[in-house]
Enzyme design. Structure first.
Site, PDB file in Angstrom:
ATOM      1  N   ALA A 111     -33.286  28.654 -41.168  1.00  6.92           N
ATOM      2  CA  ALA A 111     -32.949  28.966 -39.785  1.00  6.92           C
ATOM      3  C   ALA A 111     -34.241  28.944 -38.976  1.00  6.92           C
ATOM      4  CB  ALA A 111     -32.286  30.345 -39.692  1.00  6.92           C
ATOM      5  N   SER A 137     -29.101  26.932 -48.765  1.00  6.71           N
ATOM      6  CA  SER A 137     -28.310  28.073 -48.302  1.00  6.71           C
ATOM      7  C   SER A 137     -27.817  28.952 -49.439  1.00  6.71           C
ATOM      8  CB  SER A 137     -27.110  27.585 -47.485  1.00  6.71           C
ATOM      9  OG  SER A 137     -27.544  26.997 -46.280  1.00  6.71           O
ATOM     10  N   THR A 320     -24.022  33.393 -50.579  1.00  8.95           N
ATOM     11  CA  THR A 320     -24.755  32.382 -49.817  1.00  8.95           C
ATOM     12  C   THR A 320     -25.443  33.025 -48.609  1.00  8.95           C
ATOM     13  OG1 THR A 320     -22.719  31.835 -48.621  1.00  8.95           O
ATOM     14  CG2 THR A 320     -23.251  30.515 -50.569  1.00  8.95           C
ATOM     15  N   TYR A 321     -26.187  32.209 -47.873  1.00  8.01           N
ATOM     16  CA  TYR A 321     -27.019  32.676 -46.760  1.00  8.01           C
ATOM     17  C   TYR A 321     -26.192  33.490 -45.775  1.00  8.01           C
ATOM     18  CZ  TYR A 321     -30.399  32.436 -42.934  1.00  8.01           C
ATOM     19  OH  TYR A 321     -31.279  32.751 -41.930  1.00  8.01           O
ATOM     20  N   PRO A 322     -26.646  34.714 -45.446  1.00  7.39           N
ATOM     21  CA  PRO A 322     -25.799  35.619 -44.656  1.00  7.39           C
ATOM     22  C   PRO A 322     -25.831  35.411 -43.145  1.00  7.39           C
ATOM     23  CG  PRO A 322     -27.792  36.757 -45.356  1.00  7.39           C
ATOM     24  CD  PRO A 322     -27.820  35.401 -46.012  1.00  7.39           C
TER      25      PRO A 322
END
Length: 711
Positions: A111, A137, A320-322
């Site tokens: 990100a 991710s 997975t990526y929060p």
């Protein structure tokens, strides 16, 4: 040799896991392998290691807050290492400057902030070496290996770095200038001497809270009346509510009583019986905001706590990526669902549920839709399934929500029968509605128990019977409720839906409302820290300070979601490489100048007399034992009135171990260091004691027992 820079220590461990490695004190050494021919050195940051320097460190003349020095527009921005993280920066810099390192792999979170954290550290290290970007991710070994085999060129993600830099510069320009000008102008009006922090996201978020509170304060509760009839149709009894086009409420009791008189003792006829089956599909997969809202509703977790728990599960490779705003996944992720469900079935809570799923969702666009996946897909369990005993109790709760969400998506819709009976007494219409669960579908996965069905009696159209009783009931209109923290997260995300400006509605929809998934919980925490709002009985209440600021910024861009909406729209364009960052920063400088001037011009019309009067009438309970300021009643606690000036931490809760601490006792404590003898504290067992102030160890509140030493 390559150097890999991760964002956090746990993330670094997950990135090293698929390879033979040795953990050192400040880094990890990865042995030569197929992926890293010459081995690799893996180091990590600790979140942000740098921050933009405060104004007075760029220009000493700005240390004193004065209107004459505003706006503050630096020619260039300077960064400083965060003091508590200096040793971590030193460790990272040593790896980056290692002469054996010929290439750097940026491996921060996927990100814009993850991009900024790593690229800024590389820049501040003075290192200019070729760079690649790891974009992943999921931190499972399989996903990590695949990502290292498909590294991106740093130029592909550099726009995200420019986006993050532009955001931080612009936020500094608006926040620093607006906070100073509003603080100085508000204080000049004689109200509470406090710092009035202003921000492009936090201020319109606070506006939502204050607007709701004003609706509650201005609400006038009014009585209403309804007419309820009890019918008997050949032994089948049920109730119906008198219904008009405008609803069921009468404002005047006389009107309801008139209907009652017209219906008493009259024949009733079943006019219409209607039953309709409706299927309800499983809920969508979770984005961060929906997860935060549900965890707040179910467990009273703050949004910040939910993010921290989910981040922990992510760094342990279990989810997975929060920080995602998507409720969908791509086909590639969905292809792994059967394997994940099989592994979930090995865990006791999901053994039956995961093994007995009824459908494949690969073609269901409610869940699998690449067009609706932004940078990251929905939060789902990974194929690395934990031993639940290895998780903390709170981690288990969050993992359970995420796991059940995926399992439920693989079940058929639930089916409800919605029914209604319209019963007429002459021309007067009475309605009764029912609901019955016909097929459970996904519901047992998410709900442990079902609400009782509202079943209607078996009657047929045209059937006649008697109105055995007709009564008038009285109700009272209720004000809207304050937001819970979870509801506030949802309100931030959906802020544009109620606006009249259609263009702005689309802008806010495109940027998902106020703030980002990753920052909304931080905004709420900051508003609490700044004493703009408090959480009372799990609901958010604004303070007087919040009302003062909102009165000052009313009808400005700072109180509106428009500024942050258009801002985020432009930032996303920068992140996609579609707009230059320098133009955005120049516009932010001009906006900062305008906001300062507008505040000065508008301040002449501010009316703060009522707040100033409240301040003069506010009674000091005594001198603060820490800083000498005034201790005042803060609502749920007693605290130092100088907190926002000198950060004095003196604080005494109004409730201690089940006992309410009176203002009189606080006065005695401040005057003589000891309260009256208080009976009925509830610890492991009830006890009586004095509350005393001890100067040692920077001052502490302690109990003192009669004829005994303090504890």
């Amino acid at each position: 040799m390559q150097a890999i820079v991760a964002e956090k220590a746990l993330q670094a461990q997950a990135l090293a896991a698929p390879f033979r490695h040795v953990k050192k004190r400040t880094h990890i050494e990865i042995a030569p392998c197929e992926t890293f021919r010459n081995g690799a050195l893996l180091t990590w940051c600790s979140g942000h290691l740098f921050e933009i320097a405060p104004p007075h460190e760029m220009n000493p003349l700005l240390k004193k807050w004065q209107l004459e020095t505003l706006p503050m527009i630096p020619e260039s921005f300077k960064y400083k290492v965060i003091p508590s993280k200096a040793s971590r920066f030193k460790a990272v810099k040593e790896i980056l400057r290692n002469p054996d390192v010929t290439e750097i792999i940026a491996a921060g979170d996927p990100a814009r902030e993850g991009e900024l954290i790593v690229q800024l550290v590389v820049r501040m290290s003075g290192v200019k070496k070729p760079m690649k970007r790891l974009w992943v991710s999921s931190l499972t070994p399989k996903a990590v290996e695949q990502a290292f085999s498909n590294l991106l060129d740093i130029e592909q993600t550099k726009p995200l770095y420019h986006e993050a830099m532009a955001r931080s510069y612009a936020d500094w320009l608006i926040g620093m200038n607006a906070s100073r000008v509003y603080t100085l102008l508000i204080q000049s009006k004689g109200v509470e001497r406090s710092v009035y922090s202003v921000g492009r996201v936090q201020t319109p978020t606070l506006a939502l809270v204050v607007k709701r509170e004003r609706e509650i304060l201005q609400f006038v509760s009014k009585p209403f009346y309804e007419v309820i009839a009890r019918f008997n149709m050949d032994g089948a009894t049920y109730e119906g509510k008198y219904t008009m086009e405008s609803g069921t409420h009468f404002e005047k009791k006389e009107e309801a009583m008139a209907i009652q008189e017209q219906c008493l003792g009259k024949t009733a006829v079943v006019q219409k019986v209607k039953t309709e089956n409706k299927s309800v599909p499983p809920p969508a997969l979770h984005s961060l905001s929906t997860l935060q809202a549900l965890a707040n509703k179910r467990f009273k977790f703050s949004p910040k706590k939910t993010l921290e728990l989910t981040q922990s599960l992510y760094e342990k490779s279990f989810v997975t990526y929060p920080r995602t705003d998507s409720n969908h996944v791509t086909a590639d992720e969905a292809a792994a669902f059967p394997d994940i469900l099989m592994k979930l079935s090995a865990l006791a809570p999901y053994k039956t549920l995961a093994a007995q799923t009824t459908r494949n969702i690969m073609s269901d666009k409610r869940y699998v839709n690449e067009k609706l996946v932004s940078d990251h897909y929905a939060i789902i369990p990974t194929e690395k399934v934990p031993s639940l005993q290895s998780l903390s109790g709170d981690e288990q709760k969050i993992y359970d929500i995420i796991a059940r969400s995926l399992i439920a998506a693989h079940y058929d819709p639930a089916v409800f029968a919605h029914s209604s009976i319209q019963t007429n007494i002459e021309s007067h219409v009475f309605m009764m509605n029912g609901k019955q669960l016909l097929f459970q579908g996904w519901r047992p996965v998410l709900f442990e128990s079902e609400k009782e069905d509202v079943l209607l009696p078996s009657v047929i159209e045209g059937q006649q019977g008697a109105a055995e009783d007709v009564k008038v009931t009285k109700g009272q209109t209720m004000p809207p409720k304050r937001y819970t923290e979870g509801e506030l997260i949802t309100a931030m995300k959906n802020v544009g839906q109620s606006l009249d400006d259609k263009e702005l509605v689309q802008v806010l929809k495109s940027v998902s409302g106020l703030g980002e998934e990753s920052t909304r919980s931080n905004i709420i925490e900051r508003l609490k820290q700044l004493q703009y709002m408090e959480v009372e009985q799990h609901r958010v209440a604004p303070t007087q300070k919040a009302f003062i600021l909102m009165d000052a910024v009313e009808n400005t861009l700072l109180a509106s979601p428009e500024l942050t909406g258009r801002w985020e729209q432009r930032l996303k364009e920068i992140g996609k490489g579609e707009a230059p960052a320098n133009v955005f920063i120049d516009q932010s400088k001009r906006l900062a100048e305008k906001m300062v001037q507008d505040a000065i011009n508008h301040s002449a019309s501010w009316q703060f007399e009522s707040y100033a009067k409240q301040r003069t009438e506010e009674k000091s309970l005594g001198f603060c034992p820490k800083c000498g300021g005034s201790v005042v009643d803060k609502g749920t606690f007693y605290g130092c009135g100088s907190y926002m000036i000198n950060k004095c931490s003196f604080r005494l809760s109004k409730k201690m171990l089940g006992k309410t601490i009176s203002a009189a006792n606080v006065k005695k404590l401040l005057e003589g260091g000891k309260t009256n003898f208080i009976k009925g504290f509830k610890g492991k067992r009830s006890f009586d004691a004095y509350i005393v102030w001890k100067e040692k160890k920077e001052g502490t509140i302690q109990f003192e027992f009669q004829n005994k030493k303090s504890t």
